[in-house]
Design a protein around this motif. Structure first.
Motif, short mmCIF file in Angstrom:
data_model
loop_
_atom_site.label_atom_id
_atom_site.label_comp_id
_atom_site.label_asym_id
_atom_site.label_seq_id
_atom_site.Cartn_x
_atom_site.Cartn_y
_atom_site.Cartn_z
N GLN A 174 48.68 38.60 38.23
CA GLN A 174 47.89 38.61 36.81
C GLN A 174 46.63 38.40 36.85
OE1 GLN A 174 50.59 36.74 34.42
NE2 GLN A 174 51.94 38.40 33.84
N SER A 175 46.35 37.15 37.62
CA SER A 175 44.78 36.77 37.69
C SER A 175 44.16 37.52 38.16
CB SER A 175 44.93 35.03 38.26
OG SER A 175 43.46 34.88 38.48
N HIS A 176 44.49 38.40 39.37
CA HIS A 176 43.80 39.30 40.20
C HIS A 176 43.51 40.40 39.32
CE1 HIS A 176 42.43 41.70 43.60
NE2 HIS A 176 43.33 42.48 43.31
N GLU A 177 44.36 40.84 38.70
CA GLU A 177 44.36 42.09 37.89
C GLU A 177 43.28 41.72 36.49
OE1 GLU A 177 48.14 42.76 36.67
OE2 GLU A 177 48.84 43.78 38.29
N ASN A 178 43.10 40.82 36.22
CA ASN A 178 42.44 40.29 35.09
C ASN A 178 41.01 39.98 35.57
OD1 ASN A 178 44.23 40.37 32.93
ND2 ASN A 178 45.07 38.34 33.28
N LEU A 179 40.61 39.86 36.83
CA LEU A 179 39.25 39.45 36.92
C LEU A 179 38.64 40.94 37.70
CD1 LEU A 179 36.90 37.39 37.57
CD2 LEU A 179 37.89 36.81 39.64
N LEU A 180 37.75 41.29 36.93
CA LEU A 180 37.31 42.73 37.63
C LEU A 180 35.81 42.37 37.97
CD1 LEU A 180 37.99 44.63 34.43
CD2 LEU A 180 39.37 44.50 36.29
N ARG A 181 35.48 43.12 39.39
CA ARG A 181 34.23 42.95 39.92
C ARG A 181 33.61 44.23 40.25
NH1 ARG A 181 37.28 38.90 42.89
NH2 ARG A 181 36.28 36.62 42.45
N VAL A 182 32.28 44.44 39.87
CA VAL A 182 31.46 45.46 40.38
C VAL A 182 30.27 44.91 40.92
CG1 VAL A 182 30.15 47.54 39.72
CG2 VAL A 182 32.63 47.41 39.09
N GLU A 183 30.06 45.03 42.20
CA GLU A 183 28.95 44.32 42.80
C GLU A 183 28.81 43.00 42.42
OE1 GLU A 183 26.99 45.85 45.11
OE2 GLU A 183 28.02 47.77 44.78
N ASP A 184 27.70 42.41 41.90
CA ASP A 184 27.57 40.97 41.43
C ASP A 184 27.95 40.58 40.11
OD1 ASP A 184 25.56 42.35 40.35
OD2 ASP A 184 23.89 40.92 41.33
N LEU A 185 28.94 41.68 39.34
CA LEU A 185 29.00 41.59 38.01
C LEU A 185 30.53 41.08 37.81
CD1 LEU A 185 28.49 41.93 34.90
CD2 LEU A 185 29.12 44.23 35.17
N GLU A 186 31.04 40.19 37.36
CA GLU A 186 32.39 39.75 37.26
C GLU A 186 32.73 39.80 35.72
OE1 GLU A 186 32.99 35.82 38.92
OE2 GLU A 186 32.99 36.80 40.99
N PHE A 187 33.92 40.10 35.39
CA PHE A 187 34.37 40.17 33.81
C PHE A 187 36.03 39.48 34.19
CE2 PHE A 187 35.77 43.05 30.12
CZ PHE A 187 35.82 42.01 29.30
N ASP A 188 36.20 38.29 33.64
CA ASP A 188 37.44 37.98 33.30
C ASP A 188 38.00 38.31 31.89
OD1 ASP A 188 39.64 36.22 32.82
OD2 ASP A 188 38.86 34.48 34.07
N VAL A 189 38.95 39.36 32.23
CA VAL A 189 39.59 39.88 30.83
C VAL A 189 40.33 38.71 30.22
CG1 VAL A 189 40.95 41.65 30.04
CG2 VAL A 189 39.64 42.12 32.00
N ALA A 190 40.95 37.94 30.71
CA ALA A 190 41.96 37.04 30.24
C ALA A 190 40.86 35.93 29.16
CB ALA A 190 42.49 36.20 31.25
N THR A 191 39.83 35.69 29.91
CA THR A 191 38.99 34.64 29.18
C THR A 191 37.78 35.28 28.21
OG1 THR A 191 37.49 34.18 30.75
CG2 THR A 191 39.45 32.79 30.63
N HIS A 192 37.57 36.75 28.55
CA HIS A 192 36.55 37.40 27.87
C HIS A 192 35.22 36.79 28.43
CE1 HIS A 192 39.09 38.40 24.20
NE2 HIS A 192 39.51 38.91 25.20
N THR A 193 35.03 36.51 29.73
CA THR A 193 33.81 35.94 30.21
C THR A 193 33.17 36.93 30.93
OG1 THR A 193 34.87 33.44 30.06
CG2 THR A 193 32.83 33.95 31.60
N VAL A 194 31.88 37.17 31.01
CA VAL A 194 31.08 37.96 31.75
C VAL A 194 30.14 37.09 32.50
CG1 VAL A 194 30.03 40.17 31.86
CG2 VAL A 194 31.81 39.96 30.19
N ARG A 195 30.01 37.52 33.81
CA ARG A 195 28.79 36.73 34.73
C ARG A 195 28.49 37.70 35.73
NH1 ARG A 195 33.05 32.76 34.88
NH2 ARG A 195 32.67 30.93 33.54
N ARG A 196 27.28 37.19 35.77
CA ARG A 196 26.53 38.22 37.03
C ARG A 196 25.51 37.07 37.48
NH1 ARG A 196 22.64 43.96 36.59
NH2 ARG A 196 22.64 43.89 39.03
N ARG A 197 25.67 37.08 38.81
CA ARG A 197 24.89 36.13 39.55
C ARG A 197 25.19 34.57 39.24
NH1 ARG A 197 19.49 39.48 40.87
NH2 ARG A 197 20.31 41.46 41.48
N GLY A 198 26.30 34.34 38.69
CA GLY A 198 26.50 32.99 38.21
C GLY A 198 26.23 32.89 36.83
N LEU A 199 25.48 33.78 36.20
CA LEU A 199 24.99 33.47 34.84
C LEU A 199 26.07 34.19 33.81
CD1 LEU A 199 21.36 34.38 34.91
CD2 LEU A 199 22.19 32.20 34.94
#
Length: 228
Positions: free
Chosen positions: A123-148
């Motif tokens: 489930q954790s793997h399915e909830n963490l989406l990545r495209v290039e340097d962009l990450e979206f944790d669907v479970a926590t609604h957190t979006v990060r790019r390059r650590g920001l």
């Protein structure tokens, strides 16, 4: 795996600790609910084993507090002598993932732990989406790019999730509108406005844009420097 065991019966706790440690787990024991809460918040906990009848803070209240602390992904197994249906339903209502009634075989407990952690990992793997340097944790609604961490609106998150889950293709306008508004689709300008706002957060602060417009079709999220 780091396990926190909250159990006030010393003999039961010792047997569980010894068995799980021989299976490769590191087990930290807490004899009451308040100490258990301290262990969980201060340490590295991968899984929580929790009795219901505990001194100072019940297992039900402890489970509820753990979930309130934002630990939505922490696997929690109730281990208790209470086997009635209302007790089980109460535990699941406050966030328990599994429930095992005493007395139980230690081998069964170990198998339940492994099954739950496998499921949680998927489930954790399915909830963490990545495209290039962009990450979206669907479970926590957190979006990060390059650590920001990026500020994304609720509507923007819905659009972003669909784009990222389908980054291999162009997502049609109709799909995006259906995702957010269902059958009550507003004017086409509304989608454009939300995409513009999403771009302001995802692309504008960085040198490589990720969101592309395919005229007359829809949108795609990918590395725009990729010639393919």
């Amino acid at each position: 795996m780091n396990v926190v065991l909250v159990e006030d019966d010393f003999d039961v706790a010792r047997n569980i600790c010894e068995y799980l440690e021989t299976s490769g787990c590191a087990v930290e024991w807490a004899p009451d609910g308040l100490i258990g809460l301290e262990r969980i918040t201060a340490g590295n906990c991968d899984l929580l084993l929790l009795d219901i009848s505990l001194p100072r803070l019940s297992g039900i209240e402890l489970c509820h507090r753990v979930r309130q602390l934002g630990k939505a992904d922490l696997p929690i197994i109730m281990i208790t002598a209470r086997g009635e249906l209302p007790d089980k339903l109460n535990a699941f209502d406050v966030g328990a993932d599994d429930y095992i009634v005493k007395p139980f075989a230690l081998e069964e407990l170990e198998r339940r732990i492994r099954a739950l952690t496998r499921r949680t990992a998927r489930q954790s793997h399915e909830n963490l989406l990545r495209v290039e340097d962009l990450e979206f944790d669907v479970a926590t609604h957190t979006v990060r790019r390059r650590g920001l961490t990026l500020p994304i609106t609720s509507t923007g998150r819905q659009l972003l999730e669909l784009l990222m889950r389908n980054s291999h293709r162009v997502v049609r306008r109709e799909e995006l509108e259906q995702q957010v508004w269902g059958d009550d689709v507003p004017s086409s300008d509304v989608l454009k406005i939300h995409i513009h706002t999403l771009r302001e957060a995802i692309d504008k602060p960085f040198d490589r844009p990720l969101i592309s417009t395919v005229r007359g079709v829809g949108y795609r999220i990918h590395d725009n420097n990729d010639a393919a």
